[in-house]
Design a protein around this motif. Structure first.
Motif, PDB file in Angstrom:
ATOM      1  N   SER A 146       0.737  -1.273  -0.163  1.00 27.03           N
ATOM      2  CA  SER A 146       0.343   0.072  -0.033  1.00 27.03           C
ATOM      3  C   SER A 146       1.029   1.233   0.009  1.00 27.03           C
ATOM      4  O   SER A 146       0.164   2.290   0.012  1.00 27.03           O
TER       5      SER A 146
ATOM      6  N   ASP B 174      -6.607  -0.393  -0.565  1.00 27.39           N
ATOM      7  CA  ASP B 174      -5.553  -0.209   0.127  1.00 27.39           C
ATOM      8  C   ASP B 174      -4.224  -0.671  -0.577  1.00 27.39           C
ATOM      9  O   ASP B 174      -3.075  -0.732   0.210  1.00 27.39           O
ATOM     10  N   ARG B 227      -4.185   4.251  -5.390  1.00 28.78           N
ATOM     11  CA  ARG B 227      -4.657   3.365  -4.485  1.00 28.78           C
ATOM     12  C   ARG B 227      -6.141   3.900  -4.011  1.00 28.78           C
ATOM     13  O   ARG B 227      -6.353   4.925  -3.917  1.00 28.78           O
ATOM     14  N   SER B 229      -8.191   4.250  -0.976  1.00 30.04           N
ATOM     15  CA  SER B 229      -7.845   4.335   0.437  1.00 30.04           C
ATOM     16  C   SER B 229      -8.847   3.774   1.312  1.00 30.04           C
ATOM     17  O   SER B 229     -10.105   3.735   0.962  1.00 30.04           O
ATOM     18  N   ASN B 230      -8.592   2.810   2.283  1.00 25.09           N
ATOM     19  CA  ASN B 230      -9.569   2.187   3.225  1.00 25.09           C
ATOM     20  C   ASN B 230      -9.560   2.738   4.524  1.00 25.09           C
ATOM     21  O   ASN B 230     -10.288   2.387   5.543  1.00 25.09           O
ATOM     22  N   LYS B 231      -8.580   3.746   4.741  1.00 22.99           N
ATOM     23  CA  LYS B 231      -8.583   4.240   5.873  1.00 22.99           C
ATOM     24  C   LYS B 231      -9.670   5.587   6.363  1.00 22.99           C
ATOM     25  O   LYS B 231     -10.031   6.002   5.659  1.00 22.99           O
TER      26      LYS B 231
END
Lengths: 231, 231
Positions: A146, B174, B227, B229-231
């Motif tokens: 990532s 991610d 990417r 994002s998964n955050k």
DNA sequence: TTTGTATGTCATAAATATGTCACATAACTC
DNA sequence: GAGTTATGTGACATATTTATGACATACAAA
């Protein structure tokens, strides 16, 4: 033998088989670990779960079948692919093997090439979930998949060169590298930049790391180069 | 025969085999569909992707091997498990079959019970990935079966390419992908388009996502790619 | 055919990264 | 402590990478 990360665990009481399999695996760049019985295998799996398990059907003590069932019951081992190896060729056994939780079933004698092909087929399917190349050192987490770096819970932003630099140092912790070595490894050979350029990038990396309380991680070794401390 | 949902597709030019297999499958509560050649199979797969494909090695026209390769190349069919059925028992063929993308390989004549056991073993492993028609990430809901995307309650309109792009990223949250990787996975290999084209489609995707307050979901990782994002 | 949508490419703007220099600091030698 | 050498640091011009709008073409529906 206890490989660091991804590896394939061979569980078989016959030494000859283990050797043969490990030989074949290593030629294909697979890491390999051996266990001669289910008990040892269990310990190894607990310590460091393998990417795939090659499991003999017949073993003294716990049989392969029972062992496979057990692995399938535990959530932490449930998703590890299992290939069962056996001399038993009868249909019933194949079915029992597969039903006990094995993903594939190979009868001895088998060809190493077929084994490899089946391993690859299984890994192809199961890796996408697992593939996370994470390096951890001193509360620092670097995730190469990532491109994220995290320190003490906080995300650290790095430029491409700083990222590569940190990655290089984290892959070789506690080792001192001269500026020339750093250049060759991070910038690549045949690229000409001033050696002092490394200093500047080290500076930038340090600055980024300071923000998350990582003070003395990148150390200067006067006259020799730099090092990422692991202590 | 066109089953509504989950089903197993049997591709074989021999009617007798198809009948035998379908009989066995139906006794185990599996839905079954048949195709006598690769071309018909392709159409059926496009309309309604099966849960698993049983593929004959030898077929008039496109061979099973080539067909398997093709399926593996396309992202929408890439995750469908394939079991290859064949009269060819030589080791080389087994290996070629597995390397072309098949997950398992059975030689005729095979026992229906073993076939069922192998099907179950494969489905056990692949269902979690495939069955998920709906992917949720960060208030974003993507329904692969209805081609709908919803964010914070609102429907998001996406063109076909943007949809595939988003789907790919949501299936691998991610993780950073280079433009080349994105092209290979979303456009497919052997398609030549400029790498910069990815930028443009990322732009279009971002624009569409902005409308529902998804600001920083698709992130640029300089020097590396993009990417989700998964955050 | 007409109309509308989708797609790939380009040119240009905007953003960010990079390497080098000059000078400040620190470390070491004698 | 003076002299010498190695490293730290800020600034900056330049290079590289990415964002964006526009446009021609392809394709499908009407």
């Amino acid at each position: 033998m206890t490989p660091e990360n991804d590896y394939i665990l061979v569980v078989d009481d016959e030494r000859a088989i283990r050797d043969m399999v490990c030989m074949a695996l290593s030629q294909e760049q697979f890491q390999c670990a051996e266990a001669s019985d289910a008990h040892k295998a269990e310990t190894m799996i607990k310590q460091n779960p393998p990417q795939l398990i090659l499991l003999d059907w017949m073993m003294p003590g716990v049989s392969g079948i029972d062992f496979a069932r057990k692995l399938r019951r535990l959530p932490e081992t449930n998703s590890i692919p299992i290939i069962m190896l056996t001399a038993k060729t009868e249909e019933d056994n194949v079915i029992r093997g597969l039903e006990s939780g094995a993903d594939d079933y190979l009868t001895k004698p088998f060809s190493p090439r077929e084994l490899i092909a089946r391993i690859k087929a299984l890994l192809r399917r199961s890796t996408p979930n697992t593939t996370q190349d994470i390096i951890k050192i001193n509360n620092l987490i670097l995730d190469t998949s990532s491109y994220r770096v995290e320190g003490n819970g906080q995300t650290i932003d790095l430029g491409p060169t700083e990222f590569k630099l940190l990655r290089f140092f984290m892959e070789n912790p506690d080792r001192v590298f001269s500026r020339e070595q750093v250049l060759n490894n991070v910038w690549g050979d045949n690229v000409y930049v001033e050696e002092r350029t490394v200093d500047v990038h080290i500076r930038r990396l340090r600055k980024a790391l300071e923000k998350t309380q990582h003070q003395d991680l990148v150390q200067t070794v006067r006259g020799a180069g730099y090092r990422l401390s692991n202590k």
